[in-house]
Design a protein around this motif. Structure first.
Motif, PDB file in Angstrom:
ATOM      1  N   GLY A 117       0.785  -1.226   0.000  1.00 15.89           N
ATOM      2  CA  GLY A 117       0.000   0.000   0.000  1.00 15.89           C
ATOM      3  C   GLY A 117       0.814   1.271   0.000  1.00 15.89           C
ATOM      4  O   GLY A 117       0.316   2.342   0.370  1.00 15.89           O
ATOM      5  N   TRP A 118       2.082   1.197  -0.443  1.00 15.48           N
ATOM      6  CA  TRP A 118       2.910   2.397  -0.511  1.00 15.48           C
ATOM      7  C   TRP A 118       2.458   3.289  -1.672  1.00 15.48           C
ATOM      8  O   TRP A 118       1.854   2.811  -2.643  1.00 15.48           O
ATOM      9  CB  TRP A 118       4.387   2.030  -0.684  1.00 15.48           C
ATOM     10  CG  TRP A 118       4.990   1.203   0.414  1.00 15.48           C
ATOM     11  CD1 TRP A 118       5.666   0.026   0.284  1.00 15.48           C
ATOM     12  CD2 TRP A 118       4.995   1.491   1.818  1.00 15.48           C
ATOM     13  NE1 TRP A 118       6.078  -0.445   1.501  1.00 15.48           N
ATOM     14  CE2 TRP A 118       5.679   0.448   2.473  1.00 15.48           C
ATOM     15  CE3 TRP A 118       4.477   2.533   2.584  1.00 15.48           C
ATOM     16  CZ2 TRP A 118       5.859   0.408   3.839  1.00 15.48           C
ATOM     17  CZ3 TRP A 118       4.658   2.495   3.958  1.00 15.48           C
ATOM     18  CH2 TRP A 118       5.346   1.451   4.578  1.00 15.48           C
ATOM     19  N   MET A 119       2.814   4.561  -1.593  1.00 15.50           N
ATOM     20  CA  MET A 119       2.385   5.545  -2.577  1.00 15.50           C
ATOM     21  C   MET A 119       3.464   5.883  -3.606  1.00 15.50           C
ATOM     22  O   MET A 119       3.260   6.693  -4.491  1.00 15.50           O
ATOM     23  CB  MET A 119       1.963   6.835  -1.856  1.00 15.50           C
ATOM     24  CG  MET A 119       0.893   6.645  -0.776  1.00 15.50           C
ATOM     25  SD  MET A 119      -0.639   5.991  -1.434  1.00 15.50           S
ATOM     26  CE  MET A 119      -1.205   7.414  -2.366  1.00 15.50           C
ATOM     27  N   ASP A 120       4.659   5.284  -3.473  1.00 19.36           N
ATOM     28  CA  ASP A 120       5.784   5.515  -4.381  1.00 19.36           C
ATOM     29  C   ASP A 120       6.154   6.994  -4.431  1.00 19.36           C
ATOM     30  O   ASP A 120       6.483   7.539  -5.478  1.00 19.36           O
ATOM     31  CB  ASP A 120       5.465   5.008  -5.794  1.00 19.36           C
ATOM     32  CG  ASP A 120       6.736   4.722  -6.596  1.00 19.36           C
ATOM     33  OD1 ASP A 120       6.634   4.480  -7.812  1.00 19.36           O
ATOM     34  OD2 ASP A 120       7.831   4.775  -6.010  1.00 19.36           O
ATOM     35  N   GLY A 121       6.114   7.620  -3.247  1.00 18.42           N
ATOM     36  CA  GLY A 121       6.444   9.038  -3.183  1.00 18.42           C
ATOM     37  C   GLY A 121       7.834   9.325  -2.653  1.00 18.42           C
ATOM     38  O   GLY A 121       8.187  10.481  -2.437  1.00 18.42           O
ATOM     39  N   HIS A 122       8.639   8.276  -2.453  1.00 21.53           N
ATOM     40  CA  HIS A 122       9.985   8.452  -1.895  1.00 21.53           C
ATOM     41  C   HIS A 122      10.981   7.612  -2.695  1.00 21.53           C
ATOM     42  O   HIS A 122      10.608   6.783  -3.520  1.00 21.53           O
ATOM     43  CB  HIS A 122      10.019   8.030  -0.425  1.00 21.53           C
ATOM     44  CG  HIS A 122       9.109   8.817   0.461  1.00 21.53           C
ATOM     45  ND1 HIS A 122       9.421  10.075   0.931  1.00 21.53           N
ATOM     46  CD2 HIS A 122       7.876   8.521   0.959  1.00 21.53           C
ATOM     47  CE1 HIS A 122       8.424  10.522   1.681  1.00 21.53           C
ATOM     48  NE2 HIS A 122       7.477   9.602   1.713  1.00 21.53           N
ATOM     49  N   LEU A 123      12.255   7.823  -2.404  1.00 21.48           N
ATOM     50  CA  LEU A 123      13.308   7.054  -3.050  1.00 21.48           C
ATOM     51  C   LEU A 123      13.310   5.614  -2.544  1.00 21.48           C
ATOM     52  O   LEU A 123      12.784   5.304  -1.479  1.00 21.48           O
ATOM     53  CB  LEU A 123      14.670   7.692  -2.774  1.00 21.48           C
ATOM     54  CG  LEU A 123      14.874   9.106  -3.309  1.00 21.48           C
ATOM     55  CD1 LEU A 123      16.209   9.667  -2.823  1.00 21.48           C
ATOM     56  CD2 LEU A 123      14.807   9.129  -4.827  1.00 21.48           C
ATOM     57  N   HIS A 124      13.928   4.743  -3.341  1.00 27.99           N
ATOM     58  CA  HIS A 124      14.036   3.341  -2.933  1.00 27.99           C
ATOM     59  C   HIS A 124      15.301   2.751  -3.518  1.00 27.99           C
ATOM     60  O   HIS A 124      15.931   3.348  -4.412  1.00 27.99           O
ATOM     61  CB  HIS A 124      12.821   2.542  -3.420  1.00 27.99           C
ATOM     62  CG  HIS A 124      12.824   2.315  -4.912  1.00 27.99           C
ATOM     63  ND1 HIS A 124      12.319   3.244  -5.807  1.00 27.99           N
ATOM     64  CD2 HIS A 124      13.290   1.284  -5.673  1.00 27.99           C
ATOM     65  CE1 HIS A 124      12.465   2.794  -7.039  1.00 27.99           C
ATOM     66  NE2 HIS A 124      13.055   1.607  -6.975  1.00 27.99           N
ATOM     67  N   GLU A 125      15.674   1.562  -3.049  1.00 26.00           N
ATOM     68  CA  GLU A 125      16.813   0.840  -3.610  1.00 26.00           C
ATOM     69  C   GLU A 125      16.698  -0.639  -3.266  1.00 26.00           C
ATOM     70  O   GLU A 125      16.060  -1.022  -2.285  1.00 26.00           O
ATOM     71  CB  GLU A 125      18.141   1.379  -3.063  1.00 26.00           C
ATOM     72  CG  GLU A 125      18.384   1.074  -1.598  1.00 26.00           C
ATOM     73  CD  GLU A 125      19.731   1.559  -1.091  1.00 26.00           C
ATOM     74  OE1 GLU A 125      20.348   2.412  -1.758  1.00 26.00           O
ATOM     75  OE2 GLU A 125      20.170   1.074  -0.026  1.00 26.00           O
ATOM     76  N   PHE A 126      17.300  -1.472  -4.116  1.00 25.80           N
ATOM     77  CA  PHE A 126      17.531  -2.883  -3.814  1.00 25.80           C
ATOM     78  C   PHE A 126      19.007  -3.028  -3.472  1.00 25.80           C
ATOM     79  O   PHE A 126      19.859  -2.360  -4.076  1.00 25.80           O
ATOM     80  CB  PHE A 126      17.204  -3.779  -5.012  1.00 25.80           C
ATOM     81  CG  PHE A 126      15.743  -3.853  -5.355  1.00 25.80           C
ATOM     82  CD1 PHE A 126      14.923  -4.793  -4.757  1.00 25.80           C
ATOM     83  CD2 PHE A 126      15.187  -2.989  -6.287  1.00 25.80           C
ATOM     84  CE1 PHE A 126      13.579  -4.873  -5.077  1.00 25.80           C
ATOM     85  CE2 PHE A 126      13.848  -3.055  -6.617  1.00 25.80           C
ATOM     86  CZ  PHE A 126      13.036  -3.998  -6.011  1.00 25.80           C
ATOM     87  N   ARG A 127      19.315  -3.914  -2.528  1.00 25.33           N
ATOM     88  CA  ARG A 127      20.716  -4.106  -2.154  1.00 25.33           C
ATOM     89  C   ARG A 127      20.990  -5.591  -1.952  1.00 25.33           C
ATOM     90  O   ARG A 127      20.228  -6.290  -1.286  1.00 25.33           O
ATOM     91  CB  ARG A 127      21.037  -3.326  -0.878  1.00 25.33           C
ATOM     92  CG  ARG A 127      22.523  -3.307  -0.528  1.00 25.33           C
ATOM     93  CD  ARG A 127      22.766  -2.483   0.723  1.00 25.33           C
ATOM     94  NE  ARG A 127      22.500  -1.075   0.518  1.00 25.33           N
ATOM     95  CZ  ARG A 127      23.377  -0.214   0.017  1.00 25.33           C
ATOM     96  NH1 ARG A 127      24.577  -0.642  -0.325  1.00 25.33           N
ATOM     97  NH2 ARG A 127      23.062   1.047  -0.124  1.00 25.33           N
ATOM     98  N   VAL A 128      22.106  -6.051  -2.512  1.00 24.77           N
ATOM     99  CA  VAL A 128      22.543  -7.440  -2.370  1.00 24.77           C
ATOM    100  C   VAL A 128      23.889  -7.451  -1.676  1.00 24.77           C
ATOM    101  O   VAL A 128      24.795  -6.706  -2.062  1.00 24.77           O
ATOM    102  CB  VAL A 128      22.660  -8.129  -3.745  1.00 24.77           C
ATOM    103  CG1 VAL A 128      23.155  -9.567  -3.579  1.00 24.77           C
ATOM    104  CG2 VAL A 128      21.335  -8.121  -4.471  1.00 24.77           C
ATOM    105  N   GLY A 129      24.035  -8.268  -0.649  1.00 19.60           N
ATOM    106  CA  GLY A 129      25.332  -8.404   0.011  1.00 19.60           C
ATOM    107  C   GLY A 129      25.538  -7.459   1.171  1.00 19.60           C
ATOM    108  O   GLY A 129      26.668  -7.122   1.509  1.00 19.60           O
ATOM    109  N   GLY A 130      24.479  -6.992   1.806  1.00 13.30           N
ATOM    110  CA  GLY A 130      24.621  -6.126   2.978  1.00 13.30           C
ATOM    111  C   GLY A 130      24.875  -4.677   2.611  1.00 13.30           C
ATOM    112  O   GLY A 130      24.796  -4.271   1.451  1.00 13.30           O
ATOM    113  N   TYR A 131      25.235  -3.890   3.631  1.00 11.69           N
ATOM    114  CA  TYR A 131      25.358  -2.453   3.431  1.00 11.69           C
ATOM    115  C   TYR A 131      26.513  -2.069   2.521  1.00 11.69           C
ATOM    116  O   TYR A 131      26.529  -0.976   1.957  1.00 11.69           O
ATOM    117  CB  TYR A 131      25.522  -1.757   4.790  1.00 11.69           C
ATOM    118  CG  TYR A 131      24.262  -1.809   5.614  1.00 11.69           C
ATOM    119  CD1 TYR A 131      24.258  -2.485   6.835  1.00 11.69           C
ATOM    120  CD2 TYR A 131      23.092  -1.234   5.167  1.00 11.69           C
ATOM    121  CE1 TYR A 131      23.101  -2.561   7.593  1.00 11.69           C
ATOM    122  CE2 TYR A 131      21.938  -1.303   5.912  1.00 11.69           C
ATOM    123  CZ  TYR A 131      21.938  -1.963   7.118  1.00 11.69           C
ATOM    124  OH  TYR A 131      20.791  -2.033   7.854  1.00 11.69           O
TER     125      TYR A 131
END
Length: 611
Positions: A463-477
């Motif tokens: 139910g998010w509104m897609d009004g902010h930044l996002h990212e996918f991450r593999v392998g930790g920070y």
């Protein structure tokens, strides 16, 4: 230096092709002399001597980044320590052998510079760098803790502003205060709690907090007091609260926070065990304020730089304050390897420690003698790599260009996703981390859909509104980041375009996982994990939901803690923020909010419309 054998696959580096080229040329200039010295003084064959120069090139590369330095025979101590920390990264038992080899190699290189009069820097700088290594050469820098009279150490610890603020907050708590389900103070108590430690902050509902931050109190000329949606939005108050709890001075349970018996000893001069309580509290505060939860690679680099500065502050040649301030203002004049934005945050962190009485920043950054033990206890584990006499493996470093037929300039090695040419159906469980009660979705998704599609699916599912930044991450920070094309924040490598990567390239087998983070302010962190890999069904929808639990949180509700507080308030008519939160969520009279509610069929209708 003993002969080494096996080669591991890689070593951590963070370089650019330009800085690597500069570093390689600088090291090449003294390579013949180094090889001759190794053979003459250490009995090391030429091939191994070239291998030893690999870590040196990697270190000098990191040192040269965003720095005007052009020689490999002169290093500024703080920059050297920071470069070494960035090269090695966090402690990792699986890479212990290569870590020890890197340190041995750099130690040997420094010996060569001194023994052959090739060092072009000051004697003081070399001695300081030498102090950053353990005598046995098997570890990173360590704090040297002086032997102090307990009475002197106690006087230093109880005299800090930090100890005073902790005591003030404990006294304000008195016999205890009500807390939310997340262990945070209620909104009505945030203002007096903050005032107890010298902060002007008050709690308010999200909508009112936004209004107050823009307009302040109407009819007054006073500077508006900052408003927050939850106690955890004020980091100074939140950190002090967390440290008090973790060191056993504060007990949270059954809806209340109470000072413990140890807290009474903490507050009473001359009480039994007060020195140890102050030590433990100060040590934990330093640890969390410097290292903290590593929320992203950029902040971890600030932590590395801060640790290096604090370590150097205990040496005979402490960092000059003016150098740090110059770097924060104009970047390159000091020769330090961190960029101006990172340096500005570093100086801000150090100044916060000054305000708490944990260090001084007059001409130099200096740690009070009575606090060095606390800094050592807080940070030493992030610096030490113990050599237990195991066989040391050689990292696969390239020798200098003059000893190669070809040269290649590449970005640092990253985890390369294994491509899955066969289309399959992935059963994914997507869990909103930290949510209580748990909020999750189980989805069947085609493996050939892109990460950009998965982003839209997750947005729809929660139910998010897609009004902010996002990212996918593999392998930790410190792993590989995927996101929308063009999301380059000016530090680190830009993310790989998510629209060009299939889900099956990253999630190919059971238990494979990626992190999906939405809204870097509220930090909604989703764990996406493969539960099963199923055969492709040409007649099935591209995506469908087979299960789930928990209502999706409201956008901008303050993260999992803020949402939990909001749910508690709207369902408790006696809660002081009950009406305001209901208005903010748009609930009509008689309507309740069930945090466990989830309608799978409703979501599937929306997903079918999407695909």
């Amino acid at each position: 230096m003993a002969k080494k054998t096996k080669r591991p696959k890689e070593v951590r580096r963070n370089v650019t092709s330009v800085s690597e080229l500069r570093a390689t040329r600088a090291v090449e200039a003294i390579t013949p002399g180094f090889m001759a010295w190794c053979g003459r003084e250490r009995g090391i064959e030429a091939a191994l001597a070239l291998e030893i120069l690999g870590p040196v090139i990697a270190l000098v590369t990191t040192y040269f980044q965003e720095s005007p330095a052009s020689v490999a025979t002169n290093f500024e101590p703080v920059a050297f320590a920071t470069a070494l920390g960035q090269l090695l990264g966090p402690e990792d038992a699986e890479n212990q052998h290569e870590t020890v080899f890197v340190i041995d190699a750099i130690n040997l290189y420094l010996e060569f510079l001194l023994d052959t009069d090739s060092w072009t820097g000051t004697k003081e700088a070399f001695n300081t760098i030498g102090e950053l290594f353990q005598e046995d050469g098997g570890g990173l820098p360590e704090f040297i803790v002086p032997n102090l009279d307990p009475a002197k150490e106690l006087a230093t610890l109880e005299g800090t502003e930090l100890a005073g603020k902790a005591a003030a907050l404990l006294r304000w708590l008195d016999v205890g205060k009500e807390v939310t389900a997340t262990g945070a103070l209620r909104l009505k108590d945030i203002e007096p709690a903050a005032a107890a430690i010298g902060l002007a902050v008050r709690g308010s509902t999200p909508a009112k907090a936004h209004q107050d931050s823009l307009f302040g109190d109407p009819g007054t000329d006073a500077v508006p007091v900052r408003t927050v949606k939850t106690m955890f939005d004020e980091p100074r108050l939140a950190l002090l609260w967390i440290v008090l709890e973790q060191t056993g001075l504060l007990q949270i349970g059954q809806g209340r926070a109470r000072p413990t018996v140890d807290a009474q000893n903490f507050l009473t001069p001359g009480s039994l065990g007060r020195l140890n309580l102050l030590r433990d509290f100060t040590t934990m505060y330093i640890r969390l304020s410097v290292l903290g939860p590593e929320t992203n690679p950029w902040l971890s680099q600030i932590s590395i730089a801060q640790t290096a500065v604090l370590l150097a502050a205990t040496t005979a040649n402490p960092p000059e304050t003016i150098h740090l301030r110059q770097l924060a203002e104009n970047g390159l004049e000091t020769g330090l390897i961190i960029d101006p934005i990172t340096a500005a945050f570093l100086v801000e962190r150090l100044e916060a420690m000054v305000e708490l009485g944990l260090l001084t920043m007059d001409q130099h950054v200096v740690l009070p003698e009575g606090l060095i033990g606390c800094f050592a206890g807080a940070l030493a584990d992030s610096l030490k790599f113990q050599d237990e006499g195991l066989e040391i493996e050689l990292p696969d470093f390239p020798p200098p260009a003059s000893f190669q037929h070809t040269r290649q300039h590449t970005r640092p090695a990253q985890r390369k996703p294994k491509k899955n040419a066969k289309v399959q159906i992935l059963q994914l469980k997507i869990m909103l981390k930290g949510s209580k009660p748990p909020i999750w979705r189980r989805l069947l998704v085609r493996s050939d859909l892109t990460l950009a599609s998965l982003h839209r699916i997750i947005q729809m599912s929660f139910g998010w509104m897609d009004g902010h930044l996002h990212e996918f991450r593999v392998g930790g920070y410190n792993g590989t980041v995927y996101g929308p094309a063009g999301n380059d924040f000016g530090f680190g490598d830009p993310p790989i375009d998510e629209a060009g990567v299939a889900i099956g390239e990253l999630l190919a087998a059971e238990k494979d996982s990626v992190a999906y983070v939405y809204d870097f302010g509220d930090d909604w962190d989703h764990a996406v994990t493969v539960e099963k890999v199923l055969p492709f069904d040409d007649g099935a929808p591209a995506v469908r939901c087979t299960g789930g639990r928990g209502a999706g949180p409201a956008e901008d509700s303050g993260g999992v803690w803020g949402w939990a507080s909001m749910v508690e308030a709207v369902n408790d008519p006696s809660h002081p923020e009950h009406d305001e939160y209901r208005d903010w969520l748009g609930l009509v009279p008689g309507e309740t909010l069930d945090p466990k509610y989830f309608d799978k069929d409703e979501l599937n209708e929306e997903l079918i419309d999407m695909y």
